[in-house]
Design an enzyme around this catalytic site. Structure first.
Site, PDB file in Angstrom:
ATOM      1  N   THR A 109       0.840  -1.202   0.000  1.00 60.98           N
ATOM      2  CA  THR A 109       0.000   0.000   0.000  1.00 60.98           C
ATOM      3  C   THR A 109       0.874   1.251   0.000  1.00 60.98           C
ATOM      4  O   THR A 109       0.623   2.198  -0.753  1.00 60.98           O
ATOM      5  CB  THR A 109      -0.938   0.006   1.223  1.00 60.98           C
ATOM      6  OG1 THR A 109      -1.736  -1.174   1.185  1.00 60.98           O
ATOM      7  CG2 THR A 109      -1.832   1.238   1.246  1.00 60.98           C
ATOM      8  N   ALA A 111       4.261   1.264  -0.750  1.00 63.14           N
ATOM      9  CA  ALA A 111       5.182   1.197  -1.897  1.00 63.14           C
ATOM     10  C   ALA A 111       4.521   1.724  -3.168  1.00 63.14           C
ATOM     11  O   ALA A 111       5.165   2.406  -3.971  1.00 63.14           O
ATOM     12  CB  ALA A 111       5.658  -0.231  -2.102  1.00 63.14           C
ATOM     13  N   GLU A 133      12.246   3.183   9.094  1.00 60.49           N
ATOM     14  CA  GLU A 133      12.592   4.357   8.294  1.00 60.49           C
ATOM     15  C   GLU A 133      11.639   4.410   7.107  1.00 60.49           C
ATOM     16  O   GLU A 133      11.522   3.443   6.354  1.00 60.49           O
ATOM     17  CB  GLU A 133      14.035   4.281   7.799  1.00 60.49           C
ATOM     18  CG  GLU A 133      14.500   5.553   7.117  1.00 60.49           C
ATOM     19  CD  GLU A 133      14.656   5.413   5.621  1.00 60.49           C
ATOM     20  OE1 GLU A 133      14.522   6.433   4.918  1.00 60.49           O
ATOM     21  OE2 GLU A 133      14.885   4.299   5.141  1.00 60.49           O
ATOM     22  N   GLN A 152       5.808  -5.880   6.965  1.00 63.68           N
ATOM     23  CA  GLN A 152       5.572  -7.287   7.296  1.00 63.68           C
ATOM     24  C   GLN A 152       6.882  -7.947   7.698  1.00 63.68           C
ATOM     25  O   GLN A 152       7.895  -7.820   7.006  1.00 63.68           O
ATOM     26  CB  GLN A 152       4.961  -8.051   6.126  1.00 63.68           C
ATOM     27  CG  GLN A 152       4.651  -9.495   6.509  1.00 63.68           C
ATOM     28  CD  GLN A 152       4.004 -10.278   5.391  1.00 63.68           C
ATOM     29  OE1 GLN A 152       4.513 -10.311   4.285  1.00 63.68           O
ATOM     30  NE2 GLN A 152       2.883 -10.900   5.695  1.00 63.68           N
ATOM     31  N   GLN A 176      16.017  -1.724  22.806  1.00 59.28           N
ATOM     32  CA  GLN A 176      15.645  -0.337  22.494  1.00 59.28           C
ATOM     33  C   GLN A 176      14.146  -0.129  22.639  1.00 59.28           C
ATOM     34  O   GLN A 176      13.344  -0.992  22.310  1.00 59.28           O
ATOM     35  CB  GLN A 176      16.132   0.067  21.107  1.00 59.28           C
ATOM     36  CG  GLN A 176      15.432  -0.597  19.959  1.00 59.28           C
ATOM     37  CD  GLN A 176      16.056  -0.255  18.611  1.00 59.28           C
ATOM     38  OE1 GLN A 176      17.170   0.217  18.517  1.00 59.28           O
ATOM     39  NE2 GLN A 176      15.320  -0.511  17.557  1.00 59.28           N
TER      40      GLN A 176
END
EC number: 3.5.4.13
Length: 184
Positions: A109, A111, A133, A152, A176
Site C-alpha cells: 500500500t 510502496a 525508516e 511485514q 531499544q
C-alpha cells in the site's frame, strides 16, 4: 532455512511473548492491514515520529548523527516532506528466538505511493521496538498513518541455533524502546 507459519508465530507470541501486543487476526477494515498473516506478521507504526529536516544545513554522518536534524512529532498522521524521510517505531515489542532471523518488507500500500519502508534484519536473540525508516521518494508530501500496518515481518528458522546471538555480544540496539537514532 524455513519460513515459519502463522501457527508457529501465534504460539511463540502467545506463549513466549515474541510479539507484544499481538494481534491474532489480520485487521483491514478501513485501514492499512496489520496483524498475523499466513507466513508473517504485519506490524503497526506507533504515533511517535522523527521527521528529517535540514534547517541547519547539516551533513548526514552515521558516525556523528546530529539529533537536531529531526523534528519530533506525536501524531496519528505523519506528513513526510517531498524527497525526505522520517523515523518511527513499531507499536509491537519483539523478542527474537535464538534460532530465528526476522526479515522485514514494506507494505505494498505504501510502496505503490512511493513510500519505502526500510528495516535491517532482526537478529537472533535481539529484542526491542523496531525503528522504522519511511522514505518519501515522491516530489509531494506523503502521509503515514499511526496505529496501522507499516511493514511485514517474515520469520526464518536456521538449521540450528547460532553460536553467538545479538544478546550474547551485547548489541548496541538491544532492548531499544522508542525511536532510536544511530549509535556507535
Amino acid at each position: 532455512m524455513a519460513i515459519l507459519s502463522d501457527k508457529w508465530i501465534r504460539d511463540k507470541a502467545l506463549n513466549e511473548g515474541m510479539i507484544e501486543p499481538f494481534v491474532e487476526n489480520q485487521r483491514r477494515d478501513g485501514c492499512i492491514s496489520y496483524g498475523l498473516s499466513s507466513y508473517g506478521y504485519d506490524a503497526r507504526v506507533a504515533p511517535e515520529f522523527k521527521i528529517f529536516t535540514n534547517v541547519d544545513s547539516a551533513v548526514v554522518d552515521p558516525k556523528d548523527f546530529a539529533s537536531n536534524s529531526f523534528v519530533d512529532r506525536e501524531t496519528d498522521v505523519c506528513v513526510i516532506p517531498p524527497n525526505s524521510f522520517a523515523l518511527a517505531r513499531t507499536v509491537e515489542y519483539f523478542r527474537v528466538p535464538r534460532d530465528v532471523l526476522v526479515i522485514c518488507l514494506g507494505k505494498s500500500t505504501y510502496a505503490r505511493c512511493g513510500i519505502i519502508v526500510n528495516v535491517t534484519p532482526l537478529e537472533p536473540g535481539w529484542e526491542g521496538h523496531v525503528t522504522l525508516e519511511f522514505s518519501n521518494t515522491t516530489p509531494l508530501p506523503a502521509k503515514i498513518y499511526a496505529n496501522e500496518g507499516a511493514c511485514q515481518f517474515l520469520f526464518l528458522q536456521g538449521n540450528e541455533p547460532c553460536e553467538v546471538s545479538y544478546a550474547d555480544r551485547a548489541g548496541k540496539y538491544m532492548g531499544q524502546r522508542g525511536v532510536t537514532l544511530p549509535r556507535l
